[in-house]
Design a protein around this motif. Structure first.
Motif, PDB file in Angstrom:
ATOM      1  N   UNK A   1       4.408  -1.522  -6.765  1.00 36.88           N
ATOM      2  CA  UNK A   1       3.807  -2.409  -6.170  1.00 36.88           C
ATOM      3  C   UNK A   1       3.958  -4.193  -6.239  1.00 36.88           C
TER       4      UNK A   1
ATOM      5  N   UNK B   1      -2.938   5.505  -0.991  1.00 39.71           N
ATOM      6  CA  UNK B   1      -2.830   6.809  -2.136  1.00 39.71           C
ATOM      7  C   UNK B   1      -4.419   7.174  -2.743  1.00 39.71           C
ATOM      8  N   UNK B   2      -5.409   6.657  -1.558  1.00 39.69           N
ATOM      9  CA  UNK B   2      -6.431   6.449  -1.373  1.00 39.69           C
ATOM     10  C   UNK B   2      -7.847   6.552  -2.786  1.00 39.69           C
ATOM     11  N   UNK B   3      -7.319   6.044  -3.206  1.00 39.97           N
ATOM     12  CA  UNK B   3      -8.274   5.407  -4.451  1.00 39.97           C
ATOM     13  C   UNK B   3      -9.768   4.503  -3.921  1.00 39.97           C
TER      14      UNK B   3
ATOM     15  N   UNK C   1     -13.489   5.161  -4.763  1.00 40.30           N
ATOM     16  CA  UNK C   1     -13.828   4.121  -5.208  1.00 40.30           C
ATOM     17  C   UNK C   1     -15.231   4.042  -4.623  1.00 40.30           C
TER      18      UNK C   1
ATOM     19  N   UNK D   1     -10.491   8.618 -10.072  1.00 34.46           N
ATOM     20  CA  UNK D   1     -11.624   7.867  -9.465  1.00 34.46           C
ATOM     21  C   UNK D   1     -12.761   8.649  -9.388  1.00 34.46           C
TER      22      UNK D   1
ATOM     23  N   UNK E   1       7.287   7.804   0.643  1.00 37.88           N
ATOM     24  CA  UNK E   1       6.325   6.441   1.232  1.00 37.88           C
ATOM     25  C   UNK E   1       6.760   5.452   0.308  1.00 37.88           C
TER      26      UNK E   1
ATOM     27  N   UNK F   1      -0.235   5.515 -12.681  1.00 35.37           N
ATOM     28  CA  UNK F   1      -1.576   4.493 -12.425  1.00 35.37           C
ATOM     29  C   UNK F   1      -0.623   3.424 -12.570  1.00 35.37           C
TER      30      UNK F   1
ATOM     31  N   UNK G   1     -11.674  -3.259  -3.469  1.00 35.15           N
ATOM     32  CA  UNK G   1     -10.404  -3.880  -3.846  1.00 35.15           C
ATOM     33  C   UNK G   1     -10.513  -3.895  -5.533  1.00 35.15           C
ATOM     34  N   UNK G   2     -11.503  -3.677  -5.937  1.00 35.21           N
ATOM     35  CA  UNK G   2     -11.122  -3.495  -7.408  1.00 35.21           C
ATOM     36  C   UNK G   2     -10.587  -2.778  -8.083  1.00 35.21           C
ATOM     37  N   UNK G   3     -10.897  -1.521  -7.278  1.00 31.29           N
ATOM     38  CA  UNK G   3      -9.839  -0.377  -8.073  1.00 31.29           C
ATOM     39  C   UNK G   3      -8.504  -0.293  -7.481  1.00 31.29           C
ATOM     40  N   UNK G   4      -7.869  -0.708  -6.883  1.00 32.16           N
ATOM     41  CA  UNK G   4      -6.785  -0.773  -6.042  1.00 32.16           C
ATOM     42  C   UNK G   4      -5.453  -0.796  -6.690  1.00 32.16           C
ATOM     43  N   UNK G   5      -4.726  -0.087  -7.253  1.00 32.49           N
ATOM     44  CA  UNK G   5      -4.020   0.587  -8.431  1.00 32.49           C
ATOM     45  C   UNK G   5      -2.522  -0.493  -7.807  1.00 32.49           C
ATOM     46  N   UNK G   6      -2.921  -0.897  -6.232  1.00 29.30           N
ATOM     47  CA  UNK G   6      -0.792  -1.513  -5.759  1.00 29.30           C
ATOM     48  C   UNK G   6      -1.493  -3.260  -5.467  1.00 29.30           C
ATOM     49  N   UNK G   7      -3.095  -3.588  -5.377  1.00 33.69           N
ATOM     50  CA  UNK G   7      -3.364  -4.540  -4.885  1.00 33.69           C
ATOM     51  C   UNK G   7      -3.094  -5.258  -3.888  1.00 33.69           C
TER      52      UNK G   7
ATOM     53  N   UNK H   1       1.120   0.349  -9.545  1.00 33.05           N
ATOM     54  CA  UNK H   1       0.470  -1.196 -10.345  1.00 33.05           C
ATOM     55  C   UNK H   1       2.137  -2.118  -9.725  1.00 33.05           C
TER      56      UNK H   1
ATOM     57  N   UNK I   1      -0.630  11.830  -4.036  1.00 30.95           N
ATOM     58  CA  UNK I   1      -1.257  10.851  -4.608  1.00 30.95           C
ATOM     59  C   UNK I   1      -2.739  11.617  -5.273  1.00 30.95           C
TER      60      UNK I   1
ATOM     61  N   UNK J   1       0.528  -1.132   0.233  1.00 29.16           N
ATOM     62  CA  UNK J   1      -0.054  -0.328  -0.204  1.00 29.16           C
ATOM     63  C   UNK J   1       0.848   1.036   0.026  1.00 29.16           C
ATOM     64  N   UNK J   2       0.514   2.554  -0.648  1.00 32.39           N
ATOM     65  CA  UNK J   2       1.271   3.268  -0.923  1.00 32.39           C
ATOM     66  C   UNK J   2       0.211   4.211  -0.787  1.00 32.39           C
TER      67      UNK J   2
ATOM     68  N   UNK K   1      -6.346   7.625  -7.597  1.00 31.64           N
ATOM     69  CA  UNK K   1      -7.691   8.556  -7.066  1.00 31.64           C
ATOM     70  C   UNK K   1      -8.117   9.868  -7.507  1.00 31.64           C
TER      71      UNK K   1
ATOM     72  N   UNK L   1      -8.197  -1.386 -13.041  1.00 30.39           N
ATOM     73  CA  UNK L   1      -7.318  -0.235 -11.426  1.00 30.39           C
ATOM     74  C   UNK L   1      -7.577   1.267 -11.918  1.00 30.39           C
TER      75      UNK L   1
ATOM     76  N   UNK M   1     -10.572   4.607  -0.640  1.00 27.31           N
ATOM     77  CA  UNK M   1     -11.509   5.506  -0.382  1.00 27.31           C
ATOM     78  C   UNK M   1     -12.185   6.532  -1.371  1.00 27.31           C
TER      79      UNK M   1
END
Lengths: 180, 735
Positions: free
Chosen positions: B225, A18-20, A24, B88, B243, B218, A134-140, B222, B616, A15-16, B85, B82, A22
């Motif tokens: 990570x 990023x708030x994606x 999403x 999104x 980070x 993005x 879960x679906x949006x998370x860029x870092x899985x 990815x 970010x 996790x970085x 933010x 993916x 939140x």
């Protein structure tokens, strides 16, 4: 116990913050401005230059032994199929007993008067999709699945990696796990 | 929606009750608990994002004419389902109540200037008339187009046909210019965007000048990570505990301005200890002997005296990166304009990669592929060719490398007599020059010399307040743009298409450009009425199905082999055809053939070097008015080392004014007291501190680092503006 026990596993190493997740969640669930159902915690320890950091995407822990449910006087807070803790907004009077009982500060009062929180996106999960975060998370970072299925992503991760839960001393038996 | 009355509940829906366990039964009700469903799914329209310039594929959900949510397109190689933010939160731009809604013209009534709403016809007629006048009196070359963002392509076509070569963006001389030049001088190739790095297969990634993760491209995040998840070693060089540093095996909290010394010392260790890829260098590089000789005394102990980094940390990190070679990447970063010696520093980065054998290797740098996209022929046939060369620098100034126009140079050329000829008119598309060019006062003065200044944008910004005419473009979610063929490991062609109809009286860029061209007698550029005609023609000329593009937003191609491991033979676009560890080109230009570490001026006692970076959830100042993103980050803080804060008597949350060496002030801004930064610098996230009141959300929130960048150091190779050379003091504001 139901046949399915849904859980979320958060890989703090990936996790970085990023708030994606939140954002999403907010658009998926139409969460009103000023509120959120999930959030990011950044914890930095030590002093310059000897530092460590952990970043966590947090939300309702969907506890198996949920104090919000036992403390709800109207039965609005309940454990649904899959062990997901939900609030039936039509039964909720907004009394906030659940909010006082929740050790994770995972709930808020919706402007329409009921208490709201993460649903694990049950409306998506029932269609075989992952929760929106879960679906949006860029870092899985986020994984979702059934802990009672030993082959699921979440079971495998918890078997192979070190993990923790928040506030194990509460005895709530949370279903939100953090890989460290 | 109003909540139902309590008593009416029991008569409500009972459907779905069978799904639930007995636990849901309660003392009063026979009703079952429904599955909560916010019902935000809608009709999906695929397109690509413009919240930043990475341009990920998106799927926008539209319900009852409103965009309910935006998610990553699973079909698009840059998003892979993916999304970051910012993307999104794209609805926060679309539904921003502060959007530009009508064309505005500066008018003077009784000596008082104000913007008046006008019709498109009046606005465009005025611009065309002025542009014709400028062309007649000063030549069409005296118009400059500043353009940042994909939609600028339409305006570039018009301005080229009008006869001006002066088209530029701050993304070069204020950003990645020296990086691309540094790599070009060494391996004969610009990196471009997306950068060709194979992070998923890397076993070691070194960040020196990148705060990836806070910089939220993005696909790259990815991949990063993924590498972290697989256990790749991460090395982070940053005066701030970023980070990424939190995930690093080695964090090197370097003294700002000394990166080249560290890079030379790393190379020294690789050569001295025989850790570099000798076979690769022997086969592909020239200049190893000269480099070895030059590096002989660039020991970690020498570097320690410059960088403040322990020699053993320098050695250990060098060994870590070498152990992983060739799957060991020194990340090229992106924003490289720091100290005016930036091309040299980036050459050192490229050379270090070469010593690791990582160029053209799996887990290193790969060679990109691109799908052919047919040109639209009319764009080259209509109009007039420029008669004069680009006017982006002082008379006689020579920056031997780069060949990309300098955006700040157009501004400077607007001062009479500065350049070979004067710039007399600006068209500014999608770039807030007041925040992205250094020395704001100079930009404000330059505007005073213009005969015409046009701003085309979605939102007001500091720059739009200086325009004669403001043209409201609709957002990326409301318009077509041209096709995009990206060079990437997996090439693709993507198409932007409207998700909803344009709001207010805003118009798509193509429409504005087409209508302007018509009034400039260049209507032949756009012989179509609907952009789909144009896009269909261009797609079919390229052998692509327009219908597929429309349905999916993207067509993917097959990547060519891009690494030695895939079976390619490497070649290099340098004069020698090899990797140049010693640059004859630089030597001939009177510059250093091998990168030299030169000390940069240090902040005087009591002052701190001002550093800036990204959040970010934001793209510079473009997104800080976005109320969705603002919920996450509404204002920036100035990061101050905890010990320093104590000495200064500053508390976490104290409000300070930040003042630089030239007396320029920014703020008030909150102090973030933290262990995460060195004592000799402070750090701010760029893009805050807007002072245009029309940005009602962002106005006055935080401070603008740009207002403190009044000094620059020009890179002699590129002409780019190094901006980390400003020193600031903090003064608490008592409320």
């Amino acid at each position: 116990m139901s046949a399915i026990r849904y859980a979320m596993v958060v890989d703090t190493r990936r996790c970085v913050g990023c708030n994606a997740c939140v954002l999403a969640c907010k658009s998926e669930n139409d969460v009103p401005e000023g509120y959120c159902r999930d959030w990011i915690v950044e914890e930095v320890r030590g002093s310059f230059p000897n530092l460590t950091a952990e970043i966590r995407s947090e939300r309702c822990n969907h506890c198996s032994n949920a104090p919000c449910v036992t403390n709800c006087p109207t039965g609005a807070s309940h454990i649904a199929d899959g062990g997901i803790v939900l609030v039936n907004d039509e039964k909720c009077t907004g009394c906030k007993a659940c909010m006082a009982a929740c050790p994770y500060d995972a709930r808020y009062v919706h402007p329409e008067g009921y208490v709201d929180k993460c649903t694990f996106c049950i409306h998506r999960v029932k269609d075989g999709k992952d929760p929106a975060c879960v679906s949006i998370c860029p870092t899985s970072t986020l994984h979702f699945g059934d802990l009672n299925d030993s082959q699921s992503d979440v079971s495998q991760l918890l078997q192979s990696r070190k993990s923790k839960v928040k506030g194990p001393e509460t005895g709530c038996d949370p279903n939100l796990f953090f890989l460290t | 929606m109003k909540r139902r009355e309590f008593l009416q509940v029991a008569g409500g829906t009972a459907a779905g009750g069978a799904l639930f366990s007995g636990l849901t039964t309660n003392w009063w009700g026979i009703d079952a608990d429904p599955i909560p469903d916010p019902k935000t799914d809608g009709k999906i329209v695929p397109s690509f994002c413009e919240l930043c310039f990475w341009k990920c594929g998106i799927n926008a959900h539209v319900k009852d004419g409103k965009v309910t949510k935006i998610v990553g397109s699973p079909d698009h190689p840059l998003s892979r389902g993916k999304l970051c933010p910012r993307g999104t939160g794209g609805m926060g731009l679309l539904y921003d109540p502060d959007r530009l809604k009508k064309p505005l013209m500066r008018k003077e009534v009784d000596g008082k200037q104000s913007f008046q709403e006008v019709s498109w016809d009046e606005a465009l007629g005025f611009i065309a008339k002025k542009m014709k006048k400028v062309a007649k009196e000063h030549g069409p070359e005296s118009l400059a187009l500043f353009s940042h963002g994909f939609g600028g392509s339409w305006f570039k076509s018009v301005i080229k046909a009008y006869g001006s070569p002066n088209i530029g963006a701050p993304s070069w001389a204020q950003c990645k210019g020296p990086r691309d030049v540094g790599f070009d001088l060494t391996v004969g190739s610009y990196l471009g965007s997306p950068e060709p790095i194979d992070m998923p297969n890397a076993r070691c990634i070194t960040l020196i000048g990148s705060h990836l993760g806070e910089n939220m491209h993005n696909t790259q995040v990815q991949d990063f990570a993924e590498a972290v998840g697989r256990g790749a070693d991460i090395i982070v060089v940053d005066p701030r505990y970023s980070v990424a540093a939190g995930k690093a095996k080695h964090w090197l909290p370097i003294k700002p301005g000394t990166d080249t010394a560290l890079l030379l010392a790393w190379m020294h260790v690789l050569i001295k200890e025989g850790l570099f890829d000798r076979d690769y260098i022997t086969k592909y590089a020239i200049g190893l002997d000269k480099l070895t000789k030059y590096l002989a005394d660039k020991t970690p102990e020498w570097a320690f005296t410059k960088t403040g980094l322990e020699p053993e940390l320098i050695r250990a990190s060098a060994r870590t990166m070498a152990a992983a070679r060739p799957a060991s990447i020194i990340h090229p970063g992106r924003h490289a304009t720091w100290y005016g010696n930036d091309a040299d520093r980036m050459r050192a980065v490229a050379m270090l990669n070469a010593l690791l054998g990582s160029w053209g290797r799996r887990g290193g740098y790969y060679l990109k592929s691109k799908m052919p996209l047919a040109k639209y022929k009319l764009h080259e046939k209509v109009g007039r060719k420029p008669n004069r060369p680009v006017a982006d620098r002082a008379k006689g100034a020579v920056y031997p490398f780069g060949g990309v126009n300098l955006a700040h140079g157009f501004r400077d050329a607007s001062f009479p007599g500065y350049a070979e000829y004067d710039i007399k008119a600006w068209i500014v598309y999608g770039t807030n020059l007041m925040q992205c060019l250094p020395d704001r006062k100079k930009t404000e003065e330059a505007v005073q010399h213009l005969d015409l200044m046009v701003a085309i944008d979605v939102l007001p910004a500091e720059i739009t307040g200086w325009a004669d005419v403001i043209l409201p473009e609709c957002t990326y979610l409301e318009r077509h743009d041209d096709l995009w063929a990206a060079a990437y490991s997996e090439p693709f062609v993507a198409m932007r298409q409207p998700v909803v109809k344009p709001m207010y009286d805003s118009k798509p860029g193509w429409w504005i450009a087409k209508e302007l061209a018509k009034r400039l007698d260049l209507g032949g550029l756009f012989p179509w009425t609907n952009p789909e005609e144009y896009l269909r023609e261009r797609a079919s000329a390229s052998g692509l199905s327009f219908d597929e593009l429309k349905a999916k937003g993207v067509i993917r191609g097959k990547g060519d082999p891009g690494t030695i491991e895939d079976g390619i033979e490497l070649s290099f676009g340098t004069p020698s055809g090899k990797i140049e560890l010693y640059s004859q080109q630089m030597e001939e230009a009177g510059l250093d053939p091998i990168p030299v570490y030169r000390a940069v001026p240090e902040p005087p006692p009591g002052s701190f070097r001002l550093l800036f970076g990204r959040s970010p959830v934001h793209t510079f100042g473009r997104t800080t008015n976005n109320r969705m993103l603002g919920e996450i980050k509404a204002e920036n803080e100035v990061w101050v080392n905890a010990r320093v804060a104590k000495e200064l008597g500053l508390q976490h949350g104290s409000r300070v004014m930040v003042e630089n060496q030239d007396g320029k002030k920014a703020g008030p801004i909150k102090v973030k007291v933290t262990q995460r930064i060195r004592h000799d610098c402070v750090y701010m996230i760029h893009g805050f501190g807007h002072d245009n009141k029309k940005l009602r959300f962002a106005y006055g929130k935080g401070a603008s680092d740009s207002d403190l960048v009044s000094k620059v150091a020009i890179d002699p190779a590129v002409g780019s503006t190094g901006m980390n050379v400003n020193f600031v003091t903090l003064e608490e504001v008592m409320s």
